[in-house]
Design an enzyme around this catalytic site. Structure first.
Site, short mmCIF file in Angstrom:
data_model
loop_
_atom_site.label_atom_id
_atom_site.label_comp_id
_atom_site.label_asym_id
_atom_site.label_seq_id
_atom_site.Cartn_x
_atom_site.Cartn_y
_atom_site.Cartn_z
N GLY A 42 56.77 63.54 -161.37
CA GLY A 42 55.38 63.86 -161.03
C GLY A 42 54.37 63.19 -161.96
N ILE A 183 36.66 62.05 -165.23
CA ILE A 183 37.17 63.32 -165.76
C ILE A 183 36.02 64.19 -166.24
CG2 ILE A 183 38.54 64.38 -167.63
CD1 ILE A 183 40.44 61.97 -167.44
N VAL A 236 28.00 60.30 -179.16
CA VAL A 236 28.44 61.40 -180.04
C VAL A 236 29.00 60.72 -181.28
CG1 VAL A 236 29.99 63.36 -180.30
CG2 VAL A 236 28.98 62.87 -178.07
N GLY A 270 37.79 57.78 -171.36
CA GLY A 270 38.67 56.76 -170.80
C GLY A 270 40.12 56.97 -171.23
N ARG A 271 40.99 56.15 -170.68
CA ARG A 271 42.41 56.25 -171.00
C ARG A 271 42.92 54.88 -171.43
NH1 ARG A 271 44.85 60.91 -169.04
NH2 ARG A 271 46.88 59.86 -168.94
N ASP A 311 49.14 52.49 -164.15
CA ASP A 311 48.12 52.42 -165.22
C ASP A 311 48.51 51.44 -166.32
OD1 ASP A 311 47.02 54.46 -163.78
OD2 ASP A 311 46.87 55.88 -165.45
N HIS A 443 31.58 63.45 -132.02
CA HIS A 443 30.30 64.08 -132.34
C HIS A 443 30.46 65.59 -132.30
CE1 HIS A 443 26.01 64.63 -132.62
NE2 HIS A 443 26.07 65.48 -131.60
P1 NAD Z 1 36.12 56.87 -167.27
O1 NAD Z 1 36.31 55.45 -167.66
O2 NAD Z 1 35.99 57.23 -165.85
O3 NAD Z 1 34.81 57.43 -167.99
C1 NAD Z 1 34.62 57.40 -169.36
C2 NAD Z 1 33.14 57.49 -169.61
O4 NAD Z 1 32.94 57.71 -170.99
C3 NAD Z 1 32.38 56.23 -169.26
O5 NAD Z 1 31.30 56.61 -168.46
C4 NAD Z 1 31.95 55.67 -170.60
O6 NAD Z 1 30.74 54.97 -170.55
C5 NAD Z 1 31.85 56.93 -171.42
N1 NAD Z 1 32.02 56.78 -172.87
C6 NAD Z 1 32.89 55.98 -173.52
N2 NAD Z 1 32.79 56.18 -174.86
C7 NAD Z 1 31.85 57.15 -175.03
C8 NAD Z 1 31.31 57.80 -176.16
N3 NAD Z 1 31.72 57.54 -177.40
N4 NAD Z 1 30.35 58.73 -175.98
C9 NAD Z 1 29.92 59.02 -174.72
N5 NAD Z 1 30.41 58.44 -173.62
C10 NAD Z 1 31.36 57.52 -173.77
O7 NAD Z 1 37.30 57.65 -168.00
P2 NAD Z 1 37.81 59.17 -167.84
O8 NAD Z 1 36.79 60.00 -167.16
O9 NAD Z 1 38.28 59.55 -169.19
O10 NAD Z 1 39.03 58.99 -166.89
C11 NAD Z 1 40.11 58.13 -167.27
C12 NAD Z 1 40.74 57.50 -166.07
O11 NAD Z 1 41.40 58.48 -165.32
C13 NAD Z 1 39.72 56.87 -165.14
O12 NAD Z 1 39.60 55.51 -165.43
C14 NAD Z 1 40.29 57.09 -163.79
O13 NAD Z 1 40.95 55.92 -163.39
C15 NAD Z 1 41.31 58.18 -163.96
N6 NAD Z 1 40.86 59.39 -163.24
C16 NAD Z 1 40.65 59.30 -161.90
C17 NAD Z 1 40.23 60.41 -161.21
C18 NAD Z 1 40.03 60.30 -159.74
O14 NAD Z 1 40.53 59.36 -159.13
N7 NAD Z 1 39.28 61.21 -159.14
C19 NAD Z 1 39.98 61.59 -161.86
C20 NAD Z 1 40.19 61.65 -163.22
C21 NAD Z 1 40.62 60.52 -163.90
#
Ligand code: NAD
Length: 469
Positions: A42, A183, A236, A270-271, A311, A443
């Protein structure tokens, strides 16, 4: 000397990429070993990612839907929220899904090995305590892990990543969400609906950077009402533990309170690919400067017999891309002429409204100086959206100016994530906007907005005035 098991295919990592590849390879008669540190297949998506977060978002949407029902004459009292019940819901879903996958894996006679696998050389993976696996081919599907920059890396139970946020230990009175991406917005939405005062801090000048601004706007407006604060262009700089909670030092021109206190902090910036500590160097597998495993269009790495998907093999980090790549690699292993040639990857942010897009975006077209035709249909013109009391949505098509071929679609609105499937099919089938305009849509449905956006390109949109001549 550790025990050595001879196997045809080792799949390292049992997420949506790895387990799909393992299952399909077994279906084609290969002897498959699937290795993962978790007891059941999973991966992050099912255990602590997509699936649990969607279960939480379902609960959150029920809360906001019930609240919003007051607009249409249905007044309910405030909900009594039992976080154990909400957590129990997602845990039950995860239990069922991963249990089903375990059964499917067994039924396919896959050797599912629990443990951390590491390359010893380009033919062998070792799993501590379990022995060595000597393979003809290997697929690396180890996924990604949350990024935690040094300034946000405070070791405190109050500072969590997405996995910690899903635990729903309680409803913190004040939650800081660092990062306004997928996220941050999805989990921020969940906690705001449950009752936390949520502050989102985003480094760039808008939520969901990279996504077209007209699609983000309706979501931003709604989140402004739900969240306590949204700070853009803000960093931050530091997190500190204090007796009252975590003190965050915010650096941004428009921030009034530069050192607010929070009971909990979610870091969602991010990841990063999970390519460290798996012995890739021992196998001779090359990674790029961001840590992604370098792959070709067959998802083959720098080592002929080793492939990588999901990923760990590059952006976008989305489960469905991993699964798609898994299928391609199994076809390649079976000697078929398969390559990764998807014309688009759908992206969905599961907030409410949802934001979904695929193919070429307007932002990308502008950046590349590429000429496009853009048509939009605001949901204020949709009867169905009115019945749902959700007219804030927007459907947009990006079309090739010479051929009218659909290059990209973006949708924001309730249920946009389901609607994007039609757009994906249109792009993959090489449909033109006229094809969409000439396809009868039921519709009244929200999917009519796709047809009506296409119709507007030809001055045929019934619910929108044609452009002035
Ligand atoms: P993300 O890349 O979507 O968003 C990270 C955000 O953090 C960006 O907007 C960035 O500008 C910001 N950021 C970076 N450093 C920062 C800082 N020091 N202070 C403030 N903001 C900062 O990453 P995520 O939300 O962590 O998600 C990770 C990955 O997981 C995504 O790339 C996505 O592919 C995957 N994910 C997908 C889904 C979905 O498909 N619905 C849901 C959750 C996660």
């Amino acid at each position: 000397m550790a025990d050595v098991t001879e196997t045809q295919l080792v799949v390292l990592g049992a997420g949506p990429g790895g387990y799909a590849a393992a299952f399909l390879a077994a279906d084609r008669g290969m002897k498959v070993t699937l290795i993962d540190a978790r007891e059941r297949p999973g991966g992050t998506c099912l255990h602590v990612g997509c699936i649990p977060s969607k279960a939480c978002l379902h609960a959150a949407k029920l809360i906001t839907d019930v609240r919003d029902a007051a607009h249409i004459g249905l007044k309910y009292g405030a909900p009594t929220i039992d976080v154990n019940g909400v957590r129990g819901h997602w845990q039950k879903v995860v239990e069922t899904l991963t249990g089903n996958l375990s059964r499917l894996s067994k039924a396919r006679k896959i050797d599912y090995v629990v443990g951390q696998g590491k390359f010893v050389d380009d033919r062998t993976i070792e799993v501590e305590g379990r022995g060595r696996y000597h393979f003809e081919n290997c697929i690396v599907a180890t996924g990604s892990v949350p990024a935690r920059p040094a300034n946000l890396n405070l070791a405190s139970p109050r500072v969590v990543d997405s996995t910690g946020a899903l635990k729903l230990e309680d409803i913190p009175p004040r939650l800081l969400v660092v990062g306004g991406g997928y996220i941050g917005l999805e989990m921020g939405y969940v906690y705001a609906a449950l009752g936390s005062k949520v502050t989102v801090v985003e480094l760039t000048d808008g939520l969901l950077p990279g996504c077209d601004r007209d699609l983000v706007l309706p979501l931003h407006k709604r989140l402004e009402k739900m969240f306590d604060k949204i700070h853009l262009k803000t960093k931050v700089a530091r997190l500190e533990e204090t007796p009252k909670g975590i003190r965050a030092t915010l650096e941004g021109e428009e921030v009034a309170d530069k050192q607010p206190i929070f009971e909990r902090v979610l870091v969602a910036v991010g990841r990063r690919p999970n390519s460290r500590d798996i012995g890739l160097d021992k196998a001779g597998v090359k990674i790029d400067d961001k840590g992604f495993i370098a792959v070709d269009e067959k998802r083959r790495t720098s080592v002929e017999r080793i492939f990588a998907i999901g990923d760990v093999a590059g952006e976008p980090m989305l489960a469905h891309k991993a699964t798609y790549e898994g299928k391609i690699v199994v076809e390649v292993l079976a000697g078929e002429p398969a390559v990764y040639d998807a014309l688009a990857v759908p992206a969905v942010v599961f907030t409410d409204p949802e934001v979904a897009w695929c193919g070429l975006t307007e932002t990308e077209a502008k950046r590349a100086n590429r000429e496009i035709k853009r048509v939009r249909f605001p949901w204020a013109g949709s009867g169905r959206a009115m019945t749902l009391d959700r007219t804030e949505g927007l459907t947009k098509l990006i079309v090739d100016p010479e051929t009218d071929r659909v290059l990209g679609v973006g949708i924001v609105g309730a249920g946009a994530g389901e609607m994007i499937a039609e757009a994906m099919l249109a792009i993959e089938m090489g449909a033109s906007a006229r094809d969409l305009a000439m396809t009868m849509h039921a519709h009244p449905t929200l999917s009519e907005t796709i047809m009506e956006a296409a119709e507007s390109l030809y001055g045929m949109a019934v619910h929108q005035m044609p452009p002035k001549k």
